[in-house]
Design an enzyme around this catalytic site. Sequence first.
Site, PDB file in Angstrom:
ATOM      1  N   VAL A   1      -8.742   7.480 -14.419  1.00  0.00           N
ATOM      2  CA  VAL A   1      -7.850   8.449 -15.064  1.00  0.00           C
ATOM      3  C   VAL A   1      -6.430   8.328 -14.514  1.00  0.00           C
ATOM      4  O   VAL A   1      -5.488   8.777 -15.138  1.00  0.00           O
ATOM      5  CB  VAL A   1      -8.339   9.908 -14.892  1.00  0.00           C
ATOM      6  CG1 VAL A   1      -9.657  10.128 -15.627  1.00  0.00           C
ATOM      7  CG2 VAL A   1      -8.453  10.312 -13.434  1.00  0.00           C
ATOM      8  N   ASP A   2      -6.296   7.720 -13.336  1.00  0.00           N
ATOM      9  CA  ASP A   2      -4.974   7.618 -12.713  1.00  0.00           C
ATOM     10  C   ASP A   2      -4.088   6.563 -13.367  1.00  0.00           C
ATOM     11  O   ASP A   2      -2.887   6.514 -13.101  1.00  0.00           O
ATOM     12  CB  ASP A   2      -5.120   7.302 -11.224  1.00  0.00           C
ATOM     13  CG  ASP A   2      -5.800   8.435 -10.475  1.00  0.00           C
ATOM     14  OD1 ASP A   2      -5.646   9.590 -10.911  1.00  0.00           O
ATOM     15  OD2 ASP A   2      -6.491   8.168  -9.483  1.00  0.00           O
TER      16      ASP A   2
ATOM     17  N   MET B   1      -4.238  16.716 -12.604  1.00  0.00           N
ATOM     18  CA  MET B   1      -4.590  15.715 -11.596  1.00  0.00           C
ATOM     19  C   MET B   1      -3.506  14.651 -11.442  1.00  0.00           C
ATOM     20  O   MET B   1      -2.574  14.582 -12.257  1.00  0.00           O
ATOM     21  CB  MET B   1      -5.907  15.055 -11.979  1.00  0.00           C
ATOM     22  CG  MET B   1      -7.105  15.955 -11.750  1.00  0.00           C
ATOM     23  SD  MET B   1      -8.650  15.132 -12.221  1.00  0.00           S
ATOM     24  CE  MET B   1      -9.823  16.005 -11.166  1.00  0.00           C
TER      25      MET B   1
ATOM     26  N   TYR C   1     -11.660  19.360 -12.950  1.00  0.00           N
ATOM     27  CA  TYR C   1     -12.623  18.458 -13.605  1.00  0.00           C
ATOM     28  C   TYR C   1     -12.678  18.635 -15.121  1.00  0.00           C
ATOM     29  O   TYR C   1     -13.115  17.721 -15.832  1.00  0.00           O
ATOM     30  CB  TYR C   1     -14.036  18.689 -13.046  1.00  0.00           C
ATOM     31  CG  TYR C   1     -14.298  18.101 -11.685  1.00  0.00           C
ATOM     32  CD1 TYR C   1     -13.400  17.208 -11.093  1.00  0.00           C
ATOM     33  CD2 TYR C   1     -15.447  18.417 -10.979  1.00  0.00           C
ATOM     34  CE1 TYR C   1     -13.643  16.676  -9.837  1.00  0.00           C
ATOM     35  CE2 TYR C   1     -15.699  17.879  -9.719  1.00  0.00           C
ATOM     36  CZ  TYR C   1     -14.793  17.008  -9.152  1.00  0.00           C
ATOM     37  OH  TYR C   1     -15.041  16.473  -7.916  1.00  0.00           O
TER      38      TYR C   1
END
Lengths: 414, 414
Positions: B141-142, B188, B292
């Site tokens: 996801v980064d 995030m 999450y």
Amino acid sequence: MKNAFYAQSGGVTAVINASACGVIETARKNSDKIGTVYAGQNGIIGALTENLIDTSKESATDVSALKHTPSGGFGSCRYKMKSLEANKAEYERLIEVFKAHDIGYFFYNGGGDSADTCLKVSQLSESMGYPIQAIHVPKTVDNDLPVTDNCPGFGSVAKYIAVSTMEASFDVASMAATSTKIFVLEVMGRHAGWIAAAGGLVDDSIPVVILFPEIDFDETKFLSKVDKNVKEFGYCTIVVSEGTKWPDGKFLAEQGTRDDFGHAQLGGAAPVVANLIKDALGYKYHWAVADYLQRSARHLASESDVEQAYALGEAAVNMALEGKNSVMPAIIRTSNNPYTWEIGSGELKDIANVEKMMPMEYISDDGFGITAACREYLQPLIEGENYPPYKNGLPDYVVMKKEMAEKKLPPFEV
Amino acid sequence: MKNAFYAQSGGVTAVINASACGVIETARKNSDKIGTVYAGQNGIIGALTENLIDTSKESATDVSALKHTPSGGFGSCRYKMKSLEANKAEYERLIEVFKAHDIGYFFYNGGGDSADTCLKVSQLSESMGYPIQAIHVPKTVDNDLPVTDNCPGFGSVAKYIAVSTMEASFDVASMAATSTKIFVLEVMGRHAGWIAAAGGLVDDSIPVVILFPEIDFDETKFLSKVDKNVKEFGYCTIVVSEGTKWPDGKFLAEQGTRDDFGHAQLGGAAPVVANLIKDALGYKYHWAVADYLQRSARHLASESDVEQAYALGEAAVNMALEGKNSVMPAIIRTSNNPYTWEIGSGELKDIANVEKMMPMEYISDDGFGITAACREYLQPLIEGENYPPYKNGLPDYVVMKKEMAEKKLPPFEV
């Protein structure tokens, strides 16, 4: 032929605009019996200050798009009218504005407070010799109105919380062997646990512990339940209502935390619960606070919620045309399986200021889950998907043009 | 004919299982060239401890359902293999396990660390005389892997954050005249601002201020920007990365808050930012922490993300069958408008331990938004909807049976 006034009240939802759509489209279909629908800019304050949006200037396409747009398309407000005795001038002003714009129908889309305002407007208008038919359109994510089986807005929040609980639990389950074992999700519902209860709609194979505002927080029992789940399932998901309280009545969220300067830190219940677990059991945690995401998540709206919100707006106009007054259309559940419902109605005197609490038989004996009866009640409310159209990867929500009607009265301070 | 081993690594995503599906389905299509696909139970730890899931025991329907199921279907772990010098025994154990189960293909589905492990396994296996073809399948996801245009998992998080920012902003906009004027969403991305940048994909009519981990937090400038937005638009939405730091390098989230007992309170950046605004400007706020929910939100996955995740799993198997080794299939963007892409590849030596940061030309001059170039890059990644099937109002996600292969080696401690 009289005009109509429509206003949105209190916290907005994923489907309150679907009710607005139902009101406006049904009025347009009856343009031989009902004139212009004015909408209050920012709710009832728009009526008091004579800021009336002329919805006849909105295109049919835009009005129709309200059905798939979350939030309050005309603006809403948290403004509780004082009692008739305490502020009769405000009620009189409302009726003056209605009179000035030839408004004979008042549709008020909100919760218990607005049902009360609706009732008072109807009563006072009669005694002032300018009778207004006041119809309340139910809306509240809190699901706390009497008479109606459920409240539009609630089903979509419940679906969002159930799906989010499920998805985050899948995530944690797949990492728990070596990493995060605890996931805490904080949800809305300061007074009633309806929204938290939705976390219990996931499959029984997912260990969910629910903290309800109705049940005093028992730290020892809670930690023991969480530990048992981790030992049995490898992880545990906690759904905590923002309204969960310690036995002394203090909210968990008001744990008295202070920053470096000694300022009170408003935290949220989720980090408090997560830290309690970490301190006592040592498990790694993650936490989330859904806040407005849950009530604005039109992208995940429940089909029955959208349909009911529209149907109640439609019914409100039909009831007005039938000459009814001081009433609220309501959802009557006729069967659970298959789920069927019809529109009924209630008298505002039986609705105003009455809060329908979550029945205790919906909460499991240990206080941490929902019963079969609760599941039977909730399940149909999250059924069905009703997706908005998308454009460039984002929902194609509508913004109203909001052309204002010309003012006819001197200003009024609220 | 050799068997294959597949493992999921690090934080899971909404689409890592789509890659698993691509690997398994493509291997099944080539059952004349490739034997059983074993999956590591809880990632690479499953290989070290010889806990191998025999995916041939999973039905075609269940494997296909992985494509629409978030999380790690076989379990993942955060376990970074030490350097070859520091722990050669672990690498040797891996190769012994592969040898014992006649595994000739190693598919490792993860980020930069796992690309490194993949490379080392390939190198060591050669020197140990049992050559393994190691193929890395990108996931994070980064969005921080080099060579590939983007990383599977990122597009769906970006879509979730963009949609949530839009929906919450609609909510606040409709209440702001008399109530909440500030909404803060924490997202995030501890090291890179890719996910926070997605908040900038909403329409320009929505005032969004983004706080990136790449830009030191300038409180005065930030408050002035927020105040300007509130005065112009009536409200302001803030998207803050969990990795946002003060000029002294301390995370905003580590504001040193203490509870009544003096314990450090881990808060999150969102409440810190919200309180700063309240203290300085007096505006009422709400805040959310998606945690999450954002990376598991398969219900709102991006179509291109799902397709690319699957295609990369498929390509990994095809590359293995072509005899390739120490490589990673990658997404190559061939056009922005219309968005087109194809599968290319990179050498693991160019990928392992290399972090692709967000280019500074993607962040606007004032440091609080994204540039046109950034929007052009991000936009296609959130395009298209790919909904899971639903059952009883909830997504019909699959849980693997996870039948274990028989162990052939003595136990090994990790």
